[in-house]
Design a protein around this motif. Sequence first.
Motif, short mmCIF file in Angstrom:
data_model
loop_
_atom_site.label_atom_id
_atom_site.label_comp_id
_atom_site.label_asym_id
_atom_site.label_seq_id
_atom_site.Cartn_x
_atom_site.Cartn_y
_atom_site.Cartn_z
N ALA A 1 0.82 -1.22 0.00
CA ALA A 1 0.00 0.00 0.00
C ALA A 1 0.85 1.27 0.00
O ALA A 1 0.40 2.31 -0.48
CB ALA A 1 -0.94 0.00 1.21
N GLU A 2 2.04 1.18 0.52
CA GLU A 2 2.90 2.36 0.59
C GLU A 2 3.38 2.81 -0.79
O GLU A 2 3.74 3.97 -0.96
CB GLU A 2 4.08 2.11 1.53
CG GLU A 2 3.64 2.09 2.98
CD GLU A 2 4.72 1.68 3.95
OE1 GLU A 2 5.74 1.07 3.53
OE2 GLU A 2 4.55 1.95 5.15
N ASN A 3 3.37 1.91 -1.75
CA ASN A 3 3.73 2.28 -3.12
C ASN A 3 2.43 2.63 -3.86
O ASN A 3 1.88 1.84 -4.62
CB ASN A 3 4.46 1.14 -3.81
CG ASN A 3 5.05 1.55 -5.14
OD1 ASN A 3 4.65 2.55 -5.73
ND2 ASN A 3 6.01 0.76 -5.62
N LYS A 4 1.94 3.85 -3.58
CA LYS A 4 0.62 4.27 -4.09
C LYS A 4 0.53 4.26 -5.61
O LYS A 4 -0.49 3.87 -6.17
CB LYS A 4 0.28 5.66 -3.56
CG LYS A 4 0.04 5.74 -2.09
CD LYS A 4 -0.31 7.16 -1.68
CE LYS A 4 -0.37 7.32 -0.21
NZ LYS A 4 0.92 7.64 0.38
N HIS A 5 1.57 4.70 -6.26
CA HIS A 5 1.53 4.77 -7.73
C HIS A 5 1.47 3.38 -8.36
O HIS A 5 0.72 3.17 -9.31
CB HIS A 5 2.71 5.58 -8.26
CG HIS A 5 2.62 7.03 -7.88
ND1 HIS A 5 1.72 7.90 -8.46
CD2 HIS A 5 3.29 7.74 -6.95
CE1 HIS A 5 1.85 9.08 -7.92
NE2 HIS A 5 2.80 9.02 -6.98
N GLN A 6 2.25 2.44 -7.82
CA GLN A 6 2.18 1.07 -8.32
C GLN A 6 0.79 0.51 -8.09
O GLN A 6 0.22 -0.14 -8.97
CB GLN A 6 3.22 0.18 -7.64
CG GLN A 6 3.18 -1.26 -8.16
CD GLN A 6 4.07 -2.19 -7.38
OE1 GLN A 6 4.13 -2.12 -6.15
NE2 GLN A 6 4.77 -3.06 -8.08
N PHE A 7 0.22 0.77 -6.91
CA PHE A 7 -1.12 0.26 -6.62
C PHE A 7 -2.15 0.85 -7.57
O PHE A 7 -2.98 0.13 -8.11
CB PHE A 7 -1.52 0.55 -5.17
CG PHE A 7 -2.90 0.04 -4.88
CD1 PHE A 7 -3.12 -1.29 -4.59
CD2 PHE A 7 -4.00 0.89 -4.95
CE1 PHE A 7 -4.40 -1.77 -4.37
CE2 PHE A 7 -5.28 0.41 -4.72
CZ PHE A 7 -5.48 -0.92 -4.43
N LEU A 8 -2.09 2.15 -7.78
CA LEU A 8 -3.04 2.82 -8.67
C LEU A 8 -2.92 2.27 -10.09
O LEU A 8 -3.92 2.01 -10.76
CB LEU A 8 -2.84 4.33 -8.66
CG LEU A 8 -3.81 5.16 -9.50
CD1 LEU A 8 -5.25 4.97 -9.04
CD2 LEU A 8 -3.43 6.62 -9.45
N ASP A 9 -1.69 2.05 -10.55
CA ASP A 9 -1.47 1.47 -11.88
C ASP A 9 -2.06 0.07 -11.97
O ASP A 9 -2.71 -0.29 -12.96
CB ASP A 9 0.02 1.44 -12.23
CG ASP A 9 0.60 2.81 -12.46
OD1 ASP A 9 -0.16 3.79 -12.64
OD2 ASP A 9 1.85 2.93 -12.44
N PHE A 10 -1.84 -0.75 -10.92
CA PHE A 10 -2.37 -2.12 -10.91
C PHE A 10 -3.90 -2.09 -10.86
O PHE A 10 -4.56 -2.83 -11.60
CB PHE A 10 -1.83 -2.91 -9.71
CG PHE A 10 -2.46 -4.27 -9.58
CD1 PHE A 10 -2.15 -5.29 -10.48
CD2 PHE A 10 -3.38 -4.55 -8.58
CE1 PHE A 10 -2.73 -6.54 -10.37
CE2 PHE A 10 -3.96 -5.78 -8.46
CZ PHE A 10 -3.65 -6.79 -9.35
N PHE A 11 -4.46 -1.25 -10.02
CA PHE A 11 -5.91 -1.11 -9.90
C PHE A 11 -6.52 -0.79 -11.26
O PHE A 11 -7.48 -1.43 -11.70
CB PHE A 11 -6.21 0.01 -8.89
CG PHE A 11 -7.67 0.30 -8.68
CD1 PHE A 11 -8.42 -0.46 -7.79
CD2 PHE A 11 -8.29 1.33 -9.34
CE1 PHE A 11 -9.77 -0.19 -7.58
CE2 PHE A 11 -9.64 1.62 -9.14
CZ PHE A 11 -10.38 0.85 -8.26
N SER A 12 -5.94 0.19 -11.96
CA SER A 12 -6.46 0.60 -13.27
C SER A 12 -6.28 -0.50 -14.31
O SER A 12 -7.19 -0.78 -15.09
CB SER A 12 -5.74 1.87 -13.73
OG SER A 12 -5.96 2.91 -12.83
#
Length: 153
Positions: free
Chosen positions: A62-73
């Motif tokens: 969760a701390e890597n917000k950009h990676q999470f947002l990219d994966f979510f999308s």
Amino acid sequence: MVDVNDVCDWVGSDTYVELLEFLRIGRKVAVNDEPVAEILLGHDVNKMNAASVSIADLKKVAENKHQFLDFFSAKLRLINGTENEQEGKCEEDDDDVVLKLHPFYKNFLNIYLIELCLLVSKPELLDSYLKAIRIPSSKKYASQLRVAYKSIL
């Protein structure tokens, strides 16, 4: 092993709330601000334990917000249009009728975090995890998750 209190604390933690806000702003995701029912948190507990992930594992992802947002999308793009397969719906079943769309409960990120955590650090457990939580067509879904993850690397 994770319990309901652990998950409740996690969903209220600064890291989780910041990620949720990041998603609200970045993807305009509607989220229900009411407290999450214990039964829903119990489902998260079962999934986390089935995946053999801890709150610390989820926090790291969760701390890597950009990676999470990219994966979510990427995940949402890839699974778009396959909802019936994921629900185990048969061709002869009637079409669903949407009466009203409700915002997500606050804990909805946990499923995405578990999947991303497995893809990042325990990819060999993804198939058994999806089978354990009874995802229909789990092999196909695992393949879609792997494609979504590879697309963000």
